[in-house]
Design a protein around this motif. Structure first.
Motif, PDB file in Angstrom:
ATOM      1  N   GLY A 169       7.050  -4.948  -0.818  1.00 29.80           N
ATOM      2  CA  GLY A 169       6.536  -5.706  -1.951  1.00 29.80           C
ATOM      3  C   GLY A 169       7.319  -6.975  -2.188  1.00 29.80           C
ATOM      4  N   LEU A 170       8.639  -6.899  -2.039  1.00 30.86           N
ATOM      5  CA  LEU A 170       9.500  -8.055  -2.268  1.00 30.86           C
ATOM      6  C   LEU A 170       9.231  -9.159  -1.250  1.00 30.86           C
ATOM      7  CD1 LEU A 170      11.710  -8.584  -4.402  1.00 30.86           C
ATOM      8  CD2 LEU A 170      13.399  -8.016  -2.648  1.00 30.86           C
ATOM      9  N   ARG A 171       8.849  -8.789  -0.029  1.00 30.76           N
ATOM     10  CA  ARG A 171       8.514  -9.801   0.982  1.00 30.76           C
ATOM     11  C   ARG A 171       7.354 -10.676   0.498  1.00 30.76           C
ATOM     12  NH1 ARG A 171       6.678  -7.430   6.138  1.00 30.76           N
ATOM     13  NH2 ARG A 171       7.213  -9.429   7.090  1.00 30.76           N
ATOM     14  N   TYR A 172       6.375 -10.062  -0.146  1.00 27.19           N
ATOM     15  CA  TYR A 172       5.219 -10.808  -0.639  1.00 27.19           C
ATOM     16  C   TYR A 172       5.563 -11.595  -1.898  1.00 27.19           C
ATOM     17  CZ  TYR A 172       2.164  -8.433   2.691  1.00 27.19           C
ATOM     18  OH  TYR A 172       1.556  -7.999   3.838  1.00 27.19           O
ATOM     19  N   VAL A 173       6.400 -11.025  -2.759  1.00 26.27           N
ATOM     20  CA  VAL A 173       6.810 -11.708  -3.990  1.00 26.27           C
ATOM     21  C   VAL A 173       7.698 -12.913  -3.683  1.00 26.27           C
ATOM     22  CG1 VAL A 173       8.161 -11.450  -6.112  1.00 26.27           C
ATOM     23  CG2 VAL A 173       6.580  -9.650  -5.424  1.00 26.27           C
ATOM     24  N   ASP A 174       8.598 -12.767  -2.723  1.00 24.81           N
ATOM     25  CA  ASP A 174       9.577 -13.820  -2.417  1.00 24.81           C
ATOM     26  C   ASP A 174       9.129 -14.774  -1.322  1.00 24.81           C
ATOM     27  OD1 ASP A 174      11.247 -12.858  -4.317  1.00 24.81           O
ATOM     28  OD2 ASP A 174      12.745 -12.031  -2.966  1.00 24.81           O
ATOM     29  N   ALA A 257       2.677  -1.724   1.521  1.00 23.81           N
ATOM     30  CA  ALA A 257       3.982  -1.176   1.157  1.00 23.81           C
ATOM     31  C   ALA A 257       4.117   0.265   1.630  1.00 23.81           C
ATOM     32  CB  ALA A 257       4.191  -1.273  -0.350  1.00 23.81           C
ATOM     33  N   ALA A 258       3.062   1.047   1.485  1.00 19.50           N
ATOM     34  CA  ALA A 258       3.089   2.440   1.939  1.00 19.50           C
ATOM     35  C   ALA A 258       3.254   2.519   3.445  1.00 19.50           C
ATOM     36  CB  ALA A 258       1.818   3.154   1.502  1.00 19.50           C
ATOM     37  N   ASN A 259       2.587   1.636   4.169  1.00 18.68           N
ATOM     38  CA  ASN A 259       2.666   1.650   5.625  1.00 18.68           C
ATOM     39  C   ASN A 259       3.998   1.136   6.149  1.00 18.68           C
ATOM     40  OD1 ASN A 259       0.016   2.292   7.341  1.00 18.68           O
ATOM     41  ND2 ASN A 259      -0.583   1.576   5.317  1.00 18.68           N
ATOM     42  N   ALA A 260       4.768   0.448   5.304  1.00 14.47           N
ATOM     43  CA  ALA A 260       6.066  -0.074   5.733  1.00 14.47           C
ATOM     44  C   ALA A 260       7.147   0.998   5.736  1.00 14.47           C
ATOM     45  CB  ALA A 260       6.497  -1.225   4.818  1.00 14.47           C
ATOM     46  N   THR A 264       5.736   9.631   4.559  1.00 11.01           N
ATOM     47  CA  THR A 264       4.288   9.790   4.686  1.00 11.01           C
ATOM     48  C   THR A 264       3.627   9.673   3.320  1.00 11.01           C
ATOM     49  OG1 THR A 264       4.512  11.225   6.613  1.00 11.01           O
ATOM     50  CG2 THR A 264       2.426  11.322   5.415  1.00 11.01           C
ATOM     51  N   TYR A 265       2.701   8.731   3.199  1.00 11.91           N
ATOM     52  CA  TYR A 265       1.937   8.539   1.968  1.00 11.91           C
ATOM     53  C   TYR A 265       0.480   8.910   2.195  1.00 11.91           C
ATOM     54  CZ  TYR A 265       5.720   6.158  -0.470  1.00 11.91           C
ATOM     55  OH  TYR A 265       6.897   5.876  -1.111  1.00 11.91           O
ATOM     56  N   ALA A 266      -0.171   9.354   1.131  1.00  9.00           N
ATOM     57  CA  ALA A 266      -1.561   9.793   1.233  1.00  9.00           C
ATOM     58  C   ALA A 266      -2.509   8.653   1.577  1.00  9.00           C
ATOM     59  CB  ALA A 266      -1.996  10.452  -0.081  1.00  9.00           C
ATOM     60  N   ILE A 267      -2.115   7.413   1.326  1.00 10.38           N
ATOM     61  CA  ILE A 267      -3.041   6.288   1.537  1.00 10.38           C
ATOM     62  C   ILE A 267      -2.743   5.499   2.803  1.00 10.38           C
ATOM     63  CG2 ILE A 267      -3.371   6.037  -0.946  1.00 10.38           C
ATOM     64  CD1 ILE A 267      -1.600   3.487  -0.739  1.00 10.38           C
ATOM     65  N   GLU A 268      -1.736   5.900   3.573  1.00 10.86           N
ATOM     66  CA  GLU A 268      -1.352   5.078   4.723  1.00 10.86           C
ATOM     67  C   GLU A 268      -2.118   5.481   5.979  1.00 10.86           C
ATOM     68  OE1 GLU A 268       2.378   5.701   6.773  1.00 10.86           O
ATOM     69  OE2 GLU A 268       2.766   7.433   5.516  1.00 10.86           O
ATOM     70  N   GLY A 269      -2.246   4.526   6.908  1.00  9.31           N
ATOM     71  CA  GLY A 269      -2.763   4.795   8.246  1.00  9.31           C
ATOM     72  C   GLY A 269      -4.088   5.525   8.263  1.00  9.31           C
ATOM     73  N   ILE A 272      -7.740   3.920   8.709  1.00  8.35           N
ATOM     74  CA  ILE A 272      -8.413   3.040   7.756  1.00  8.35           C
ATOM     75  C   ILE A 272      -7.656   1.721   7.648  1.00  8.35           C
ATOM     76  CG2 ILE A 272      -9.381   4.940   6.422  1.00  8.35           C
ATOM     77  CD1 ILE A 272      -7.206   4.493   4.355  1.00  8.35           C
ATOM     78  N   ASP A 273      -8.348   0.646   7.336  1.00  7.68           N
ATOM     79  CA  ASP A 273      -7.684  -0.640   7.160  1.00  7.68           C
ATOM     80  C   ASP A 273      -7.958  -1.216   5.780  1.00  7.68           C
ATOM     81  OD1 ASP A 273     -10.309  -1.339   7.369  1.00  7.68           O
ATOM     82  OD2 ASP A 273     -10.080  -2.590   9.143  1.00  7.68           O
ATOM     83  N   TYR A 274      -8.430  -0.370   4.871  1.00  5.92           N
ATOM     84  CA  TYR A 274      -8.704  -0.834   3.519  1.00  5.92           C
ATOM     85  C   TYR A 274      -8.574   0.340   2.552  1.00  5.92           C
ATOM     86  CZ  TYR A 274     -11.149  -2.394  -0.643  1.00  5.92           C
ATOM     87  OH  TYR A 274     -11.462  -2.702  -1.932  1.00  5.92           O
ATOM     88  N   VAL A 275      -7.944   0.111   1.437  1.00  4.87           N
ATOM     89  CA  VAL A 275      -7.960   1.076   0.337  1.00  4.87           C
ATOM     90  C   VAL A 275      -8.268   0.310  -0.938  1.00  4.87           C
ATOM     91  CG1 VAL A 275      -6.339   2.703   1.371  1.00  4.87           C
ATOM     92  CG2 VAL A 275      -5.467   0.856  -0.065  1.00  4.87           C
ATOM     93  N   GLY A 276      -9.003   0.930  -1.833  1.00  7.59           N
ATOM     94  CA  GLY A 276      -9.283   0.344  -3.134  1.00  7.59           C
ATOM     95  C   GLY A 276      -8.617   1.154  -4.221  1.00  7.59           C
ATOM     96  N   THR A 277      -8.764   0.721  -5.455  1.00  4.05           N
ATOM     97  CA  THR A 277      -8.140   1.437  -6.564  1.00  4.05           C
ATOM     98  C   THR A 277      -8.720   2.838  -6.722  1.00  4.05           C
ATOM     99  OG1 THR A 277      -9.690   0.356  -8.075  1.00  4.05           O
ATOM    100  CG2 THR A 277      -7.519  -0.657  -7.812  1.00  4.05           C
ATOM    101  N   ASP A 278     -10.003   3.033  -6.439  1.00  3.79           N
ATOM    102  CA  ASP A 278     -10.603   4.370  -6.516  1.00  3.79           C
ATOM    103  C   ASP A 278      -9.948   5.308  -5.509  1.00  3.79           C
ATOM    104  OD1 ASP A 278     -12.289   3.445  -8.457  1.00  3.79           O
ATOM    105  OD2 ASP A 278     -14.020   3.213  -7.139  1.00  3.79           O
ATOM    106  N   TYR A 279      -9.735   4.797  -4.295  1.00  2.74           N
ATOM    107  CA  TYR A 279      -9.130   5.608  -3.240  1.00  2.74           C
ATOM    108  C   TYR A 279      -7.693   5.962  -3.605  1.00  2.74           C
ATOM    109  CZ  TYR A 279      -7.970   7.179   1.479  1.00  2.74           C
ATOM    110  OH  TYR A 279      -7.578   7.937   2.552  1.00  2.74           O
ATOM    111  N   ILE A 280      -6.948   5.001  -4.125  1.00  3.68           N
ATOM    112  CA  ILE A 280      -5.567   5.254  -4.528  1.00  3.68           C
ATOM    113  C   ILE A 280      -5.513   6.312  -5.626  1.00  3.68           C
ATOM    114  CG2 ILE A 280      -3.561   4.225  -5.686  1.00  3.68           C
ATOM    115  CD1 ILE A 280      -4.202   1.632  -4.158  1.00  3.68           C
ATOM    116  N   TYR A 281      -6.412   6.206  -6.596  1.00  3.60           N
ATOM    117  CA  TYR A 281      -6.434   7.175  -7.694  1.00  3.60           C
ATOM    118  C   TYR A 281      -6.723   8.587  -7.186  1.00  3.60           C
ATOM    119  CZ  TYR A 281      -7.574   9.384 -12.141  1.00  3.60           C
ATOM    120  OH  TYR A 281      -7.594  10.229 -13.214  1.00  3.60           O
TER     121      TYR A 281
END
Length: 351
Positions: A169-174, A257-260, A264-269, A272-281
């Motif tokens: 996340g910091l890479r994108y912020v900075d 950020a999850a893929n970095a 193991t996160y539920a939304i990574e890899g 899939i190459d896209y997640v939305g807020t519904d998927y994250i929830y």
């Protein structure tokens, strides 16, 4: 490839945060000689009461046989460290190491027990995760593998939660490339950080290419949005005529950020190459008590927006900070802000 990543989980215990320190953030700086635990450089977490639970140190393994030791007071719970470069250039921001370095976490004092270690091949960034059951002083040791060293600075980050998630996340912020921002109160201005673009999932490398092209094809450098030719990418916005945009949106930032992380996160890899807020929830679990939140946990409103906790506070959830990609206030970019606007969102753990 990895040489080895060792992680010892001592206990999955999260308690209210305590600290014996006073004052604000103290980031460690490699001050020689710090080649042993006895000479380790002190670090501390930031915040009004040292509760923000994120701190970094910079330094260099500057000769064959050099070791850098740091120490920090930790309380029970899950923590992690990353080791990257310390540069802010568009090609290498917080990325590959200057040389083949390794990192260990030891403690509690004395520094005889190795709790976690990361020893990746080459200049691959290092990550180590660990949980502790006992508060006390813990040590971080950095050295060069097989006589590796460099005068170029590294950056070591330690957080309560997932440091790799935070660092992505910091890479994108900075991100250091300035772009023309939005109009706010009739004032034109420039801003840095990866631009917000709804629906965008651009990686840093993709963004760099598009920004370079956009900046090379505007009539007056960074003066006005209309100076960007409609034939080229425009930072942070979708061009309906050409179908070109550049930036990243809120769920795209969380997904990257999850893929970095090596966690193991539920939304990574998973193809899939896209997640939305519904998927994250739907692929996360509710956190009932804010005192159990770790850096990397998300605040999400399905169909609307998502951000992740980047600074914690023992004094109250309303003092948390979050990282997100958003068009808010006077900026349209990836940014860190106070959590105030998002306290009504669902508090979720991705793991």
């Amino acid at each position: 490839m990895k040489r080895i990543i060792v992680t010892f989980l001592l206990a999955m215990l999260v308690l209210p945060m305590l600290t014996p320190a006073t004052g604000y953030a103290l980031d460690g700086v490699d001050t020689e000689p710090n080649n042993t635990a006895a000479k380790a450089v002190s670090m501390s977490f930031g915040g009004t009461n040292f509760e923000y639970r994120v701190s970094c140190a910079t330094g260099a393994i500057s000769y064959n046989g050099d070791e850098d030791w740091f120490k920090i007071w930790l309380t029970p719970g899950y923590h992690s460290v990353t080791l990257t470069n310390n540069t802010k250039t568009t090609s290498s921001i917080y990325g590959s190491l200057p040389a083949d370095y390794d990192i260990e976490v030891r403690g509690p004092e004395p520094a005889t027990t190795v709790l976690a270690a990361s020893r990746s091949r080459g200049t691959t960034t290092e990550q180590a995760h660990f949980s502790i059951a006992k508060q006390g002083t813990y040590f971080i040791r950095i050295d060069g593998y097989s006589s590796a060293y460099s005068s170029t600075k590294y950056r070591m980050q330690i957080v309560k939660g997932d440091a790799a998630f935070y660092m992505e996340g910091l890479r994108y912020v900075d991100y250091p490339f300035a772009f023309y921002g939005r109009l706010f109160s009739g004032t034109e201005y420039h801003t840095k950080g990866v631009a917000y673009g709804y629906g965008s999932k651009d990686a840093i490398s993709d963004y760099r290419v598009k920004m370079t092209e956009a900046n090379a094809n505007k009539t007056v450098p960074q003066d006005n949005w209309n100076d960007y030719s409609s034939s080229y990418y425009r930072p942070g916005r979708y061009d309906g005529e050409t179908g070109k945009w550049t930036g990243i949106d809120c769920s795209g930032l969380i997904w990257r950020a999850a893929n970095a992380s090596t966690i193991t996160y539920a939304i990574e890899g998973k193809g899939i190459d896209y997640v939305g807020t519904d998927y994250i929830y739907s692929n996360s679990t509710h956190i009932s008590d804010w005192r159990n939140v770790e850096i990397g946990d998300v605040y999400v409103k399905s169909g609307s927006h998502v951000c992740f906790a980047s600074r914690l506070s023992a004094s109250g959830e309303n003092l948390f900070k979050v990282m997100h990609a958003a068009s808010r206030d006077e900026s349209r970019k990836c940014q860190e802000t106070a959590i105030t606007d998002y306290l009504s969102y669902s508090r979720r753990a991705l793991r």
